[in-house]
Design an enzyme around this catalytic site. Structure first.
Site, short mmCIF file in Angstrom:
data_model
loop_
_atom_site.label_atom_id
_atom_site.label_comp_id
_atom_site.label_asym_id
_atom_site.label_seq_id
_atom_site.Cartn_x
_atom_site.Cartn_y
_atom_site.Cartn_z
N SER A 165 0.73 -1.20 0.06
CA SER A 165 0.04 0.13 -0.09
C SER A 165 0.87 1.28 -0.09
CB SER A 165 -0.82 0.04 1.21
OG SER A 165 -1.95 -1.03 1.15
N GLU A 211 2.26 -0.21 15.46
CA GLU A 211 2.73 0.93 15.10
C GLU A 211 3.58 1.64 16.07
OE1 GLU A 211 -0.33 0.05 14.65
OE2 GLU A 211 -0.52 -0.25 12.50
N PHE A 245 -2.79 5.76 11.45
CA PHE A 245 -1.87 4.87 12.36
C PHE A 245 -0.57 5.40 12.42
CE2 PHE A 245 -4.20 1.32 9.62
CZ PHE A 245 -5.28 1.62 10.38
N HIS A 274 -2.41 7.38 2.44
CA HIS A 274 -4.20 7.18 2.62
C HIS A 274 -4.67 8.00 3.63
CE1 HIS A 274 -2.66 3.54 0.77
NE2 HIS A 274 -4.00 2.92 0.66
N ASP A 291 -12.94 2.39 2.34
CA ASP A 291 -12.65 1.90 3.63
C ASP A 291 -13.41 2.71 4.67
OD1 ASP A 291 -10.99 0.04 3.17
OD2 ASP A 291 -9.28 0.74 3.48
#
Lengths: 291, 338
Positions: B61, B82, B107, B133, B141
């Protein structure tokens, strides 16, 4: 890699190290008394560990502090609230003037309530205080040593209550999963935290089995017996470089060395009054000269 | 003071050179900004062996595969943890490395705020937090992943540099540029294929606003994907005889105060455009500056105290008021307040 550092910081005897530990304990209670603030309980409990580490175990260069510490063993204090013992040991081993200990927790001091790099205090390489973060940092620093071909070791210290933080267990997975075998972590296993006994606040279960199950090489050590501490470090070092990170579960007594501070969680984070200070100092011989 | 609408002519200003004299930007291609990150990471990895990349189980991604393949010893898969990744990155700087962390913006910020605050920002660690993102254009999403608060979270941290590049090429340039900047950086980019209009060789300088089109009636300050919407709005406005100046604020912190003030002084009104909450974002930074230095009528194109939802990027930008017509409408509103 060549290094001017000796195999150990100093070739000190058990008696000499015990003598230094007495002075460090004096520093701790005087610092906390001086600002009527701070955390004496855990500091006293971890005094023998930190004195042994800085005066006997680690190869480090107090006079020429560099953030990167290439070629030196590194230490990260994850339970930053025991800053009094950290500051005393750093000062007594030469990172900054001992006299500066009197500024602890006061305005414009480099000796903040919790350790920080922000004020440029030599010997501190990461801020800590918000719990649970230091194991990840230690793992990262140990990874950097491997990438640099630096055979030195990384040490970290954590409270047992701190193990309630989730990030610790993320780091536990990573340390084993990435085979970070140049790291020796230690848990101050005193069984106490601010609100009471760890077993009452949030039981940790079988710590030895937990760390072993996570893939660490685990040993136990009596943390308030200097001979046992030195032996424990020797054993821990002998287990490095074998594919697993090493965990020392170190049994200590919160408040160790000051009788009225031992035996409960009460002295986790409060300061002694004048009479209590005098009582404590009577129990702790002045060996190196008070600041 | 009301001024007659300008002709849209592009005279060089005295504070910046426009990067093109064309009123219309040709779309060179359509590419995702995250691919720009991946390309930039590979390039900087080749030229600087201090660069180490972390990823939290989103290598594909984040387009970090090429780096991971070429530099396996300098790529650390952190798994879905994370907080630990941020701590390890902080530790890795001790030893002289330059870690780049890669995961989704949500995140990269909200989930790990305390780790960034204590172990990276307060500790002054040279970590590059690279966040993909971001915003509504994550799309289907939905709101769990569509963080719209990250710019605010990051810019509030003392010492943190915050960069939101506008297209693929600029994201690549920014990814390379941040390696030479000593100190923590938050680099925000996104998922969708988006018009590429910045020339690959266009200079990128941290903290230096980019004048994309000169105008005289209104200043449009935009960041990220909405720079393209601002340019489209500029063209629409030109048809109506309104001359809009479009400035790309790719660095939100430190803000290019001089460029913002010069443009606002010239045009007398301001519209800000961002794929972020109105609270705490680019517009908020510009409003603070103008309130202190040059009170100026101002309108925001931003999400107004709302979470997002599932949908296509374009559907979401329309529904949440971040599309070209919203920029045009904001300009028309602010012009009435001059």
């Amino acid at each position: 890699m060549t290094s001017p550092l000796p195999a150990t910081a100093k070739n000190t005897s058990v008696e000499e190290i015990q003598s230094i530990a007495s002075q460090v304990r004096r520093d701790i209670v005087r610092m906390v008394h001086g600002c009527q603030s701070g955390h004496p309980g855990g500091s006293l409990g971890c005094t023998d560990y930190l004195v042994a580490l800085y005066f006997h175990v680690m190869r480090h260069d107090a006079e020429n502090f560099t953030m990167d510490g290439i070629g030196e063993d590194l230490f990260f204090l994850s339970n930053g609230h025991i800053s009094p013992v950290f500051y005393s040991v750093l000062a007594r081993s030469g990172y900054f003037p001992v006299d500066e200990l009197k500024t602890f927790r006061k305005l414009n001091s480099r000796l903040q309530g919790h350790p920080t790099t922000h004020e440029g205090l030599p010997g501190v390489r990461i801020a800590s205080g918000s719990l649970g973060q230091g194991l990840s940092v230690g793992i990262g620093a140990a990874m950097a040593k491997k990438l640099n071909g630096d055979p030195s070791l990384v040490y970290t210290l954590h409270g047992d209550g701190e193990l309630q933080e989730g990030q610790i267990w993320e780091a536990a997975i990573a340390g084993a999963g990435k085979k970070v075998d140049n790291l020796i972590a230690t848990v101050d296993w005193n069984g106490r935290q601010i609100d009471g006994d760890v077993d009452d606040v949030m039981p940790l279960g079988d710590l030895h089995a937990k760390w072993k199950a996570f893939g660490w090489d685990v040993l136990e050590m009596q943390g308030n017996d200097m001979a046992a501490v030195l032996k424990g470090f020797d054993e821990a070092k002998s287990r490095t470089g074998k594919g697993k990170p090493v965990m020392i579960l170190m049994r200590t007594e919160m408040g160790s060395g000051v009788d009225f501070m031992e035996g409960s969680h009460a002295w986790h984070g409060i300061a002694p009054n004048d009479a209590q200070l005098a009582d404590a100092l009577k129990q702790l011989p002045e060996t190196l000269g008070d600041y | 003071m009301h001024r007659p609408y300008g002709s849209g002519s592009l005279q060089p200003s005295n504070h910046q050179q426009p990067i093109t004299n064309m009123t219309t930007y040709p779309v060179l291609d359509k590419k995702d900004t995250r691919s720009g990150f991946g390309e930039g990471l590979l390039e900087i990895g080749r030229s600087d062996d201090r660069v180490v990349a972390f990823c939290a189980d989103l290598t594909g991604s984040l387009k970090m595969d090429a780096f991971a393949k070429e530099f396996p010893e300098r790529f650390i898969q952190a798994g879905i943890s994370e907080a630990n990744m941020m701590g390890m990155a902080a530790g890795l700087t001790i030893g002289g490395k330059i870690p780049y962390t890669g995961t989704f913006a949500n995140f990269s910020t909200g989930r790990v705020y305390d780790q960034i605050r204590q172990s990276i920002a307060y500790s002054g660690k040279n970590v590059k937090i690279c966040a993909s993102h971001a915003g509504l254009t994550l799309g289907e999403d939905g709101a769990t992943h569509q963080i719209l608060e990250d710019i605010g979270l990051m810019k509030m941290l003392p010492g943190m540099t915050v960069i939101v590049p506008c297209d693929h090429n600029q994201t690549k340039q920014a990814t390379i540029a941040i390696a030479d900047h000593e100190g923590p950086v938050y680099l925000r980019f996104g998922r969708p294929k988006w018009p590429v209009f910045i020339a690959p060789d266009m200079p990128f300088e941290i903290g230096k606003a980019q004048l994309l089109s000169e105008g005289t009636d209104v200043s449009i300050f935009a960041c990220g994907h909405l720079v393209w919407k601002a340019l489209q709005a500029m063209e629409e406005l030109e048809k109506a005889g309104i001359s809009a100046e479009v400035i790309n604020i790719h660095t939100i912190k430190p803000l290019d105060n001089a460029a913002v003030l010069a443009s606002a002084r010239k045009t007398g009104c301001v519209v800000t455009c961002e794929e972020h909450q109105r609270n705490g974002g680019l517009g908020d930074s510009i409003a603070q500056l103008l309130a202190r230095e040059l009170p100026t009528p101002m309108e925001y194109v931003a999400v107004n105290d709302s979470f997002g939802e599932s949908g296509t990027p374009e559907q979401l930008l329309t529904k949440y008021g971040l599309d070209t017509p919203d920029v045009v409408a904001a300009v028309k509103r602010v012009l009435k307040r001059k």
